[in-house]
Design an enzyme around this catalytic site. Structure first.
Site, PDB file in Angstrom:
ATOM      1  N   ASP A 128      18.298 -10.315 -50.974  1.00 55.77           N
ATOM      2  CA  ASP A 128      18.447  -9.300 -49.934  1.00 55.77           C
ATOM      3  C   ASP A 128      19.690  -8.450 -50.205  1.00 55.77           C
ATOM      4  O   ASP A 128      20.073  -8.251 -51.362  1.00 55.77           O
ATOM      5  CB  ASP A 128      18.527  -9.971 -48.563  1.00 55.77           C
ATOM      6  CG  ASP A 128      17.832  -9.173 -47.484  1.00 55.77           C
ATOM      7  OD1 ASP A 128      18.372  -8.125 -47.092  1.00 55.77           O
ATOM      8  OD2 ASP A 128      16.750  -9.595 -47.033  1.00 55.77           O
ATOM      9  N   HIS A 162      21.434  -6.614 -43.198  1.00 52.47           N
ATOM     10  CA  HIS A 162      20.065  -7.118 -43.285  1.00 52.47           C
ATOM     11  C   HIS A 162      20.017  -8.551 -43.816  1.00 52.47           C
ATOM     12  O   HIS A 162      19.377  -9.443 -43.229  1.00 52.47           O
ATOM     13  CB  HIS A 162      19.247  -6.179 -44.184  1.00 52.47           C
ATOM     14  CG  HIS A 162      17.774  -6.403 -44.145  1.00 52.47           C
ATOM     15  ND1 HIS A 162      17.126  -7.317 -44.955  1.00 52.47           N
ATOM     16  CD2 HIS A 162      16.801  -5.802 -43.404  1.00 52.47           C
ATOM     17  CE1 HIS A 162      15.827  -7.281 -44.715  1.00 52.47           C
ATOM     18  NE2 HIS A 162      15.600  -6.362 -43.772  1.00 52.47           N
ATOM     19  N   SER A 330      10.520  -8.228 -42.062  1.00 55.65           N
ATOM     20  CA  SER A 330      11.684  -8.808 -42.751  1.00 55.65           C
ATOM     21  C   SER A 330      12.265  -9.966 -41.964  1.00 55.65           C
ATOM     22  O   SER A 330      12.783 -10.931 -42.540  1.00 55.65           O
ATOM     23  CB  SER A 330      12.780  -7.747 -42.923  1.00 55.65           C
ATOM     24  OG  SER A 330      12.417  -6.799 -43.880  1.00 55.65           O
TER      25      SER A 330
END
Length: 449
Positions: A128, A162, A330
């Site tokens: 990520d 994220h 996600s």
């Protein structure tokens, strides 16, 4: 689910009764020769305790022991264990999380299984935007090889937030004055950075290299909350390499993305990769009503679904306010990665294919197109009997099957009842003979008084 013909079961009961009756008769015939010679087999405390697992009490206030195997990421070039990392980036969260216990946490109820397993001994790779500091990670974060450098500060800093959110859903521990808790609070995180932005395009070659690096570093679960719109030889081979090495690959099915070009807006849809590859545990997103999220792609193969709307998780920071809410497939995928870690911790002998099958078969069932086997059920997945037998080469998909109760075979039932009755009669005659004959002999067969 087993599909059974109940007529055979009922006939089997009566056949069993017939066999049991004959067995009683034979035993009674032989009994005088062995009367008084049988001895009961002794039992020991050890045999009484065998098969009774020790259950640990649930804890909700930090690190504690949990059942499961040992292991973790092996050392490799560029892989560094971080002792409670300090914050390196300060991105702005998309939105603040609501107060109280997050709805996803309540819906999945994964804290209920922490008495059995908390993910100890399992390393989950997060491919990520990096994983930054948060009090709920403790010293359970390892920084892997970087395939993208941060615009400022150390390369491993998460300047998008994220990756830190994904990691938190997987492995955030209880405590820090915040009610949010990850699925596997004792699992370790291996951060492999491939991007600096949620919206930055990732080449399939870079993603493939990161997957191979995660496998070689010892991860048993790989979470990929990044997708590419096209199949590629490099990415496909990397996924198959991971599966061949007995690693569970969990991937988001992808979000349908509106794109504008020349004044025209179109929606980019799947299939997306690596979620669409066979053997990958692909995850779609649902909202707090259990409905498929409007952005969750339906052209990509879907194994299961998980919460993906208004999802609370960790965010880069060292204070009690380092949390955020976000949405997307996600953030659905890491719920399933955490569940895979729980399973591998409790059952270290499970193969990757077994983990995938266990999660799929214990899910709540399909609710329509794009939902696969339905919402994951951590309690069922962890506590249900681990399946045995041959592992299918492809993950089963749900279908609509109507099974009517079969009509019992009456003739077979009648024959079985006759046999059972005859055998019982024979047993009665043997018992009578065993009593009457010795008495007659003593009286020399003269009539009784």
């Amino acid at each position: 689910m087993d599909v059974r013909d109940y007529s055979h079961e009922e006939a089997g009961v009566f056949r069993g009764a017939a066999v049991a009756g004959l067995s009683i008769a034979l035993c009674l015939v032989a009994m005088p020769a062995f009367a008084g010679s049988a001895a009961a087999a002794p039992t020991t405390k050890a045999s009484a305790k065998a098969g009774s697992p020790t259950r640990k009490s649930s804890h909700r206030s930090g690190g504690s022991g949990s059942s499961g195997g040992s292991g973790g990421a092996t050392s490799a070039p560029g892989h560094v264990q971080l002792p409670k990392p300090t914050q390196q980036c300060a991105p702005t969260p998309q939105s603040a999380p609501p107060t109280g216990t997050p709805w996803a946490q309540q819906a999945l109820d994964y804290p209920s299984v922490w008495q059995f397993t908390e993910g100890r001994g399992v390393t989950v790779a997060v491919i990520d935007s990096g994983v930054d500091a948060n009090p709920k990670f403790g010293d359970r974060v390892t920084v892997g090889n970087m395939f993208a450098t941060a615009p400022s500060g150390p390369a491993w800093g998460d300047c998008a937030g994220h990756g830190t959110e994904v990691a938190g859903i997987i492995a955030a521990a209880p405590g820090d004055g915040n009610t949010f808790e990850g699925v596997a609070p004792q699992a370790k995180i291996l951060s492999i950075k491939v991007t600096n932005s949620e919206n930055q395009g990732i080449s399939s070659t870079t993603l493939a290299s990161a997957i191979v690096d995660a496998v070689n570093a010892g991860a048993k679960v790989i979470n990929v909350s990044i997708d590419t719109p096209g199949d590629s030889t490099a990415l496909r081979n990397a996924v198959y390499y991971a599966l061949a090495k007995n690693v569970v690959v969990v991937a988001a099915v992808g979000n349908d993305k509106p794109t504008s070009s020349g004044g025209t807006t179109t929606t980019q849809t799947g299939p997306f990769y690596p979620a669409n590859y066979p053997g990958v545990l692909s995850v779609g997103a649902v909202d707090d009503h259990g409905n498929l999220a409007p952005f969750s792609d339906i052209k990509t193969n879907v194994s299961v679904t998980a919460p993906g709307v208004a999802v609370t998780s960790t965010f880069p920071g060292t204070s009690g306010n380092a949390y955020a809410a976000n949405e997307g497939t996600s953030f659905a995928a890491p719920f399933v990665s955490g569940l895979a870690a729980l399973l591998l911790s409790r059952y270290p002998q499970m193969r990757a294919k077994q983990v995938v099958r266990q999660i799929e078969e214990t899910a709540d069932g399909s609710t329509g197109v794009g939902t696969g086997n339905g919402l994951v059920n951590p309690v069922q997945a962890v506590t249900a009997v681990v399946p045995s037998g041959p592992i299918p080469t492809a993950s089963p998909r749900p279908g609509t099957v109507t099974v009517d109760r079969a009509t019992p075979n009456r003739s077979e039932k009648t024959v079985a009842l006759s046999l059972a009755g005859g055998a019982f009669g024979a047993a009665v005659l043997v018992i009578a003979a065993a009593v009457v004959i010795p008495a007659g002999r003593r009286r020399r067969w003269r009539p009784g008084a």
